[in-house]
Design a protein around this motif. Structure first.
Motif, PDB file in Angstrom:
ATOM      1  N   LYS A  76       0.814  -1.221   0.000  1.00  0.00           N
ATOM      2  CA  LYS A  76       0.000   0.000   0.000  1.00  0.00           C
ATOM      3  C   LYS A  76       0.849   1.272   0.000  1.00  0.00           C
ATOM      4  O   LYS A  76       0.309   2.374   0.031  1.00  0.00           O
ATOM      5  CB  LYS A  76      -0.924   0.000   1.218  1.00  0.00           C
ATOM      6  CG  LYS A  76      -1.961  -1.115   1.200  1.00  0.00           C
ATOM      7  CD  LYS A  76      -2.881  -1.032   2.400  1.00  0.00           C
ATOM      8  CE  LYS A  76      -3.944  -2.123   2.345  1.00  0.00           C
ATOM      9  NZ  LYS A  76      -4.849  -2.065   3.519  1.00  0.00           N
ATOM     10  N   ASN A  77       2.168   1.111   0.002  1.00  0.00           N
ATOM     11  CA  ASN A  77       3.081   2.267  -0.002  1.00  0.00           C
ATOM     12  C   ASN A  77       2.849   3.182   1.194  1.00  0.00           C
ATOM     13  O   ASN A  77       2.803   4.420   1.064  1.00  0.00           O
ATOM     14  CB  ASN A  77       2.951   3.078  -1.298  1.00  0.00           C
ATOM     15  CG  ASN A  77       3.497   2.340  -2.497  1.00  0.00           C
ATOM     16  OD1 ASN A  77       4.009   1.226  -2.380  1.00  0.00           O
ATOM     17  ND2 ASN A  77       3.352   2.929  -3.669  1.00  0.00           N
ATOM     18  N   THR A  78       2.676   2.568   2.345  1.00  0.00           N
ATOM     19  CA  THR A  78       2.439   3.348   3.549  1.00  0.00           C
ATOM     20  C   THR A  78       3.372   2.914   4.689  1.00  0.00           C
ATOM     21  O   THR A  78       3.789   1.758   4.762  1.00  0.00           O
ATOM     22  CB  THR A  78       0.993   3.224   4.033  1.00  0.00           C
ATOM     23  OG1 THR A  78       0.705   1.837   4.290  1.00  0.00           O
ATOM     24  CG2 THR A  78       0.016   3.761   3.007  1.00  0.00           C
ATOM     25  N   VAL A  79       3.659   3.869   5.544  1.00  0.00           N
ATOM     26  CA  VAL A  79       4.378   3.603   6.779  1.00  0.00           C
ATOM     27  C   VAL A  79       3.566   4.221   7.910  1.00  0.00           C
ATOM     28  O   VAL A  79       2.969   5.287   7.733  1.00  0.00           O
ATOM     29  CB  VAL A  79       5.815   4.159   6.728  1.00  0.00           C
ATOM     30  CG1 VAL A  79       5.836   5.654   6.530  1.00  0.00           C
ATOM     31  CG2 VAL A  79       6.593   3.760   7.980  1.00  0.00           C
ATOM     32  N   SER A  80       3.516   3.535   9.039  1.00  0.00           N
ATOM     33  CA  SER A  80       2.684   3.978  10.143  1.00  0.00           C
ATOM     34  C   SER A  80       3.486   4.055  11.434  1.00  0.00           C
ATOM     35  O   SER A  80       4.545   3.425  11.562  1.00  0.00           O
ATOM     36  CB  SER A  80       1.507   3.013  10.337  1.00  0.00           C
ATOM     37  OG  SER A  80       0.689   2.986   9.197  1.00  0.00           O
ATOM     38  N   LEU A  81       2.967   4.836  12.351  1.00  0.00           N
ATOM     39  CA  LEU A  81       3.547   4.939  13.678  1.00  0.00           C
ATOM     40  C   LEU A  81       2.405   4.811  14.679  1.00  0.00           C
ATOM     41  O   LEU A  81       1.586   5.719  14.791  1.00  0.00           O
ATOM     42  CB  LEU A  81       4.290   6.257  13.868  1.00  0.00           C
ATOM     43  CG  LEU A  81       5.059   6.385  15.177  1.00  0.00           C
ATOM     44  CD1 LEU A  81       6.258   5.435  15.186  1.00  0.00           C
ATOM     45  CD2 LEU A  81       5.531   7.821  15.374  1.00  0.00           C
ATOM     46  N   GLN A  82       2.356   3.691  15.361  1.00  0.00           N
ATOM     47  CA  GLN A  82       1.371   3.470  16.402  1.00  0.00           C
ATOM     48  C   GLN A  82       1.936   3.982  17.713  1.00  0.00           C
ATOM     49  O   GLN A  82       2.985   3.503  18.167  1.00  0.00           O
ATOM     50  CB  GLN A  82       1.033   1.983  16.511  1.00  0.00           C
ATOM     51  CG  GLN A  82       0.015   1.656  17.579  1.00  0.00           C
ATOM     52  CD  GLN A  82      -1.377   2.160  17.229  1.00  0.00           C
ATOM     53  OE1 GLN A  82      -1.803   2.105  16.084  1.00  0.00           O
ATOM     54  NE2 GLN A  82      -2.095   2.665  18.223  1.00  0.00           N
ATOM     55  N   MET A  83       1.253   4.955  18.302  1.00  0.00           N
ATOM     56  CA  MET A  83       1.750   5.598  19.517  1.00  0.00           C
ATOM     57  C   MET A  83       0.791   5.319  20.662  1.00  0.00           C
ATOM     58  O   MET A  83      -0.413   5.594  20.554  1.00  0.00           O
ATOM     59  CB  MET A  83       1.884   7.104  19.291  1.00  0.00           C
ATOM     60  CG  MET A  83       2.733   7.462  18.087  1.00  0.00           C
ATOM     61  SD  MET A  83       3.003   9.234  17.930  1.00  0.00           S
ATOM     62  CE  MET A  83       1.339   9.789  17.570  1.00  0.00           C
ATOM     63  N   SER A  84       1.309   4.780  21.729  1.00  0.00           N
ATOM     64  CA  SER A  84       0.494   4.520  22.911  1.00  0.00           C
ATOM     65  C   SER A  84       1.197   5.064  24.140  1.00  0.00           C
ATOM     66  O   SER A  84       2.382   5.419  24.082  1.00  0.00           O
ATOM     67  CB  SER A  84       0.221   3.025  23.049  1.00  0.00           C
ATOM     68  OG  SER A  84       1.428   2.313  23.162  1.00  0.00           O
TER      69      SER A  84
END
Length: 124
Positions: A76-84
């Motif tokens: 999907k050509n995406t990068v994510s940052l899950q922040m908790s």
């Protein structure tokens, strides 16, 4: 021409969660390492997390280890940052970046391409 577009920022209470996403276009996404950086008012931009082009290697700033997770979806050509476990000191503009060179990975690779940034504000 490389284009990086971040989304997902906002206002959250301390202890809350947010997920940032970055959509990339312009080059073969799966060949380039990606990173997330942040800049708080009056401070220099600093590295938050990086991920290699395959996703097999990741690194984090000490301040976010155990709370943030970087991931990528090469389909999907995406990068994510899950922040908790967000803290007021996480308040900053968060930027997505792409490495200059293909198949190169380290925290110090040249990061030549940047998104416009997305604001994250954590209230106490």
């Amino acid at each position: 021409q490389v284009r990086l577009v971040e989304s997902g920022g906002g206002l959250v209470q301390a202890g809350g969660t947010l997920r940032l996403s970055c959509a990339a276009s312009g080059r073969t996404f799966s060949s380039y390492s990606m990173g997330w950086f942040r800049q708080a008012p009056g401070k220099e931009r600093g590295l938050v997390a990086t991920i290699s082009w395959t996703g097999g290697r990741r690194s984090y700033a000490d301040s976010v280890k155990g709370r943030f997770i970087i991931s990528r979806d090469n389909a999907k050509n995406t990068v994510s940052l899950q922040m908790s476990g967000l803290k007021p000191e996480d308040t900053a503009v968060y930027y997505c970046a792409q490495a200059r060179d293909s198949r190169a990975y380290s925290d110090s690779v040249p990061w030549d391409y940047w998104g416009q940034g997305t604001q994250v504000t954590v209230s106490s």
